[in-house]
Write a protein that holds these residues in place. Structure first.
Motif, PDB file in Angstrom:
ATOM      1  N   SER A 150      -1.914  -3.661  -0.754  1.00  0.00           N
ATOM      2  CA  SER A 150      -0.491  -3.402  -1.020  1.00  0.00           C
ATOM      3  C   SER A 150      -0.215  -3.187  -2.504  1.00  0.00           C
ATOM      4  O   SER A 150       0.790  -2.559  -2.871  1.00  0.00           O
ATOM      5  N   ASN A 169       8.375  -1.669  10.364  1.00  0.00           N
ATOM      6  CA  ASN A 169       7.794  -1.732   9.024  1.00  0.00           C
ATOM      7  C   ASN A 169       7.178  -3.104   8.782  1.00  0.00           C
ATOM      8  O   ASN A 169       7.872  -4.101   8.653  1.00  0.00           O
ATOM      9  N   LYS A 212       3.251  -3.115   3.369  1.00  0.00           N
ATOM     10  CA  LYS A 212       3.844  -2.892   2.053  1.00  0.00           C
ATOM     11  C   LYS A 212       2.837  -2.217   1.133  1.00  0.00           C
ATOM     12  O   LYS A 212       1.686  -2.625   1.051  1.00  0.00           O
ATOM     13  N   ASP A 254       6.388  -0.980  -3.819  1.00  0.00           N
ATOM     14  CA  ASP A 254       7.724  -1.472  -3.474  1.00  0.00           C
ATOM     15  C   ASP A 254       8.231  -0.912  -2.153  1.00  0.00           C
ATOM     16  O   ASP A 254       9.359  -1.191  -1.749  1.00  0.00           O
ATOM     17  N   GLU A 301       7.987  -0.085   2.082  1.00  0.00           N
ATOM     18  CA  GLU A 301       7.509  -0.644   3.333  1.00  0.00           C
ATOM     19  C   GLU A 301       7.242   0.484   4.322  1.00  0.00           C
ATOM     20  O   GLU A 301       7.982   1.469   4.386  1.00  0.00           O
TER      21      GLU A 301
END
Length: 267
Positions: A93, A141, A144, A147, A149
């Motif tokens: 992520s 969702n 991530k 920032d 999703e």
């Protein structure tokens, strides 16, 4: 070779999926023009050196430990290693794709994002009989990147399918019996093309997933759902014949096998 930066706005397939501004590259399918016209954020020259420095070794270790050679998954084992899996997902992520990343780095990254998050989704809801027992497994969702999703559908339909590489359908795994098997090796920039080829050949020639004879075939519904991805340069039979040990006659009628959504859990 030219690489196209695709800023995916949306596609219609059970909803709206987007790359949400990620600089996603497509696999080149033609030689560049002598004097190509360049538009801002459209065409860039390929880079031989990237600053990505992606490390998929933690995922590779988990796959070696918990995925059998036939693709069955030891979800109980993964659940016991949940912290290590979550650490890898969190690592992914934070690795936001950049324009400097090569196509191979992006393919490996997004395939691993999809597969690792699918495993996480299963163990977060384990025990269960099917991924379809989970509410909105593909549309919610849960992923991530930076920032933003994303859903699993965003990754598959809004990013990977836009990269001009149909073999991704055999690299990503939906945690079900009829899916292409999850390989027990992490995809990397170095091996992604070879592993996608391996996954495609194994899936197409797997007699449980596809029944192929020269004049009679019954194939996975994957080829029906994503037919347009496989037929940009010919027929569906043309595509399958590139990888099938048994060559199919061009006029053979195409039939499809019912998809088994039962969990690909280790027996």
């Amino acid at each position: 070779m030219k690489y196209i930066i695709i800023f995916v706005l949306s596609i219609s397939l059970s909803g709206c999926f987007s790359s949400k501004g990620l600089p996603v590259k497509s696999v080149p399918d033609s030689e560049p023009m002598d004097n190509p016209t360049m538009e801002e954020n459209e065409v860039i020259k390929p880079k031989m050196v990237s600053n990505a420095n992606l490390d998929h070794s933690a995922w590779n270790k988990l796959l070696k430990k918990h995925v059998q050679e036939n693709g069955d998954v030891d979800y109980k084992g993964f659940k016991a290693d949940k912290i290590a899996l979550e650490d890898y997902v969190n690592y992914l992520s934070k690795q936001v794709p950049q324009q400097t990343w090569t196509v191979q780095e992006q393919l490996a990254y997004f395939i691993n994002v999809y597969n690792a998050n699918t495993i996480k989704l299963i163990i977060d809801n384990y025990p269960l009989k099917s991924i379809k027992d989970i509410s909105s497994p593909w549309l919610k969702n849960r992923i991530k990147i930076g920032d933003e999703e994303f859903s699993l559908a965003d990754i598959e339909n809004g990013i990977l399918r836009k990269m001009n590489e149909p073999r991704i359908h055999f690299a990503i795994n939906c945690a079900s019996a009829s899916c292409p098997k999850l390989l027990n090796e992490a995809y990397t920039a170095k091996n992604v093309m070879d592993l996608m080829e391996k996954a495609t050949v194994e899936f197409i020639n797997n007699t449980d997933k596809n029944e192929i004879a020269s004049s009679n075939i019954k194939i996975s519904e994957i080829f029906k759902w994503y037919k347009n991805d496989f037929t940009e340069n010919g027929t569906l039979i043309d595509y399958i014949n590139q990888f099938s040990k048994t060559k199919i006659n061009a006029n053979t009628e195409i039939n499809y096998k019912d998809y088994d959504w039962s969990l690909n859990d280790k027996n």
